[in-house]
Design a protein around this motif. Structure first.
Motif, short mmCIF file in Angstrom:
data_model
loop_
_atom_site.label_atom_id
_atom_site.label_comp_id
_atom_site.label_asym_id
_atom_site.label_seq_id
_atom_site.Cartn_x
_atom_site.Cartn_y
_atom_site.Cartn_z
N ALA A 18 0.83 -1.19 0.00
CA ALA A 18 0.00 0.00 0.00
C ALA A 18 0.87 1.25 0.00
O ALA A 18 0.52 2.26 -0.59
N ALA A 19 2.03 1.17 0.66
CA ALA A 19 2.93 2.32 0.70
C ALA A 19 3.50 2.62 -0.67
O ALA A 19 3.85 3.75 -1.00
N CYS A 20 3.63 1.57 -1.51
CA CYS A 20 4.20 1.75 -2.86
C CYS A 20 3.16 2.17 -3.88
O CYS A 20 3.50 2.53 -5.00
N ALA A 21 1.91 2.09 -3.56
CA ALA A 21 0.87 2.41 -4.53
C ALA A 21 0.92 3.88 -4.90
O ALA A 21 1.20 4.74 -4.07
N LYS A 22 0.63 4.19 -6.19
CA LYS A 22 0.64 5.55 -6.68
C LYS A 22 -0.64 6.24 -6.22
O LYS A 22 -1.72 5.68 -6.33
N LYS A 23 -0.48 7.44 -5.69
CA LYS A 23 -1.63 8.19 -5.22
C LYS A 23 -2.08 9.14 -6.30
O LYS A 23 -1.29 9.67 -7.06
N ALA A 24 -3.35 9.38 -6.36
CA ALA A 24 -3.91 10.30 -7.33
C ALA A 24 -3.48 11.72 -6.99
O ALA A 24 -3.38 12.08 -5.81
N PRO A 25 -3.18 12.56 -8.00
CA PRO A 25 -2.78 13.93 -7.73
C PRO A 25 -3.95 14.72 -7.16
O PRO A 25 -5.10 14.41 -7.40
N GLU A 26 -3.60 15.73 -6.37
CA GLU A 26 -4.64 16.57 -5.79
C GLU A 26 -5.30 17.42 -6.86
O GLU A 26 -6.46 17.78 -6.74
N GLU A 27 -4.55 17.76 -7.91
CA GLU A 27 -5.09 18.61 -8.96
C GLU A 27 -4.75 17.99 -10.30
O GLU A 27 -3.63 17.54 -10.53
N LEU A 28 -5.68 17.94 -11.23
CA LEU A 28 -5.44 17.37 -12.55
C LEU A 28 -4.66 18.36 -13.43
O LEU A 28 -4.81 19.59 -13.27
N PRO A 29 -3.83 17.86 -14.35
CA PRO A 29 -3.10 18.76 -15.24
C PRO A 29 -4.07 19.45 -16.20
O PRO A 29 -5.16 18.96 -16.44
N PRO A 30 -3.65 20.59 -16.74
CA PRO A 30 -4.54 21.29 -17.69
C PRO A 30 -4.72 20.45 -18.95
O PRO A 30 -3.87 19.63 -19.28
N PRO A 31 -5.81 20.66 -19.66
CA PRO A 31 -6.03 19.89 -20.89
C PRO A 31 -4.97 20.27 -21.94
O PRO A 31 -4.39 21.36 -21.89
N PRO A 32 -4.67 19.40 -22.89
CA PRO A 32 -3.68 19.73 -23.91
C PRO A 32 -4.14 20.92 -24.74
O PRO A 32 -5.34 21.15 -24.88
N PRO A 33 -3.19 21.68 -25.28
CA PRO A 33 -3.59 22.84 -26.08
C PRO A 33 -4.39 22.38 -27.29
O PRO A 33 -4.28 21.26 -27.75
N SER A 34 -5.15 23.30 -27.80
CA SER A 34 -5.99 23.03 -28.96
C SER A 34 -5.12 22.53 -30.12
O SER A 34 -4.02 23.02 -30.35
N THR A 35 -5.62 21.59 -30.86
CA THR A 35 -4.83 21.00 -31.94
C THR A 35 -5.21 21.55 -33.30
O THR A 35 -5.05 20.89 -34.31
N THR A 36 -5.72 22.75 -33.32
CA THR A 36 -6.00 23.36 -34.63
C THR A 36 -4.67 23.72 -35.25
O THR A 36 -3.99 24.64 -34.81
N SER A 37 -4.27 22.95 -36.22
CA SER A 37 -2.94 23.18 -36.82
C SER A 37 -3.08 24.06 -38.05
O SER A 37 -4.10 24.06 -38.72
N THR A 38 -2.02 24.79 -38.30
CA THR A 38 -2.00 25.58 -39.53
C THR A 38 -1.76 24.61 -40.67
O THR A 38 -0.97 23.66 -40.55
N PRO A 39 -2.40 24.79 -41.79
CA PRO A 39 -2.22 23.85 -42.89
C PRO A 39 -0.77 23.87 -43.37
O PRO A 39 -0.11 24.91 -43.38
N ALA A 40 -0.28 22.71 -43.73
CA ALA A 40 1.09 22.60 -44.24
C ALA A 40 1.17 23.35 -45.57
O ALA A 40 0.21 23.34 -46.34
N PRO A 41 2.29 24.02 -45.81
CA PRO A 41 2.39 24.72 -47.09
C PRO A 41 2.32 23.74 -48.24
O PRO A 41 2.77 22.60 -48.14
N ALA A 42 1.74 24.18 -49.31
CA ALA A 42 1.62 23.33 -50.49
C ALA A 42 3.02 23.02 -51.02
O ALA A 42 3.89 23.89 -51.02
N PRO A 43 3.25 21.80 -51.43
CA PRO A 43 4.57 21.49 -51.96
C PRO A 43 4.83 22.29 -53.23
O PRO A 43 3.91 22.61 -53.98
N ALA A 44 6.10 22.62 -53.42
CA ALA A 44 6.47 23.36 -54.62
C ALA A 44 6.12 22.50 -55.83
O ALA A 44 6.28 21.28 -55.80
N PRO A 45 5.65 23.12 -56.88
CA PRO A 45 5.28 22.32 -58.05
C PRO A 45 6.53 21.61 -58.60
O PRO A 45 7.61 22.19 -58.64
#
Length: 172
Positions: A18-45
């Motif tokens: 029981a002493a080795c068991a992982k305890k839950a954190p008192e506070e949860l981490p913030p959610p990951p940042p928004s994943t709205t990515s900028t579109p990759a540039p179009a490849p050169a022709p």
């Protein structure tokens, strides 16, 4: 071993785990940042056609006019040759990084030595004309093949006419 001892050991093991068991954190981490990515540039022709400075590019740019033809035992530049060489000079002016070799050729008639000399005069005549149009002489080499590299096989006027030539070839 008595029951009391077994119970004590079982409780000690349980407490240790029981002493080795992982305890839950008192506070949860913030959610990951928004994943709205900028579109990759179009490849050169992808460039189409031959690479600039290649033999194929040169021939396409001068409309296949990288060969000039001569009369029997002649090395003079006529009006048709002049027009072809002017087209080549314009290409060389546009692409100053390109150098060429002018190959002089002769037909099968005559001795090997005569035809090598005639091929050299033909290549030099073409070179001198290009230089007169402003192309740097250092960008133009010459070589004579005489009758050693015919493009047309045969012992007739048609074959001979095709073999009396000077050919401009791009040097990579």
């Amino acid at each position: 071993m008595n029951i009391g001892m077994k119970t004590a050991m079982l409780l000690a093991g349980t407490a240790a785990m029981a002493a080795c068991a992982k305890k839950a954190p008192e506070e949860l981490p913030p959610p990951p940042p928004s994943t709205t990515s900028t579109p990759a540039p179009a490849p050169a022709p992808t460039p189409t056609g031959p690479r600039v400075g290649s033999q194929a590019h040169f021939e396409n740019a001068v409309n296949g006019q990288n060969v000039i033809y001569f009369d029997t035992d002649r090395f003079n530049i006529d009006s048709e040759d002049s027009a072809r060489l002017q087209t080549q000079a314009q290409y060389l002016a546009r692409y100053p990084q390109v150098s060429i070799t002018i190959e002089g050729h002769a037909d099968e008639r005559g001795t090997r030595e005569y035809n090598l000399a005639l091929g050299e005069r033909r290549a030099n005549a073409a070179k001198n004309f290009l230089v007169s149009l402003g192309v740097n002489a250092g960008r133009i080499a010459t070589v004579s093949y005489g009758k050693e590299r015919p493009v047309a096989l045969g012992s007739n006027e048609e074959a001979w006419a095709r073999n009396r030539r000077a050919v401009s070839v791009v040097v990579n």
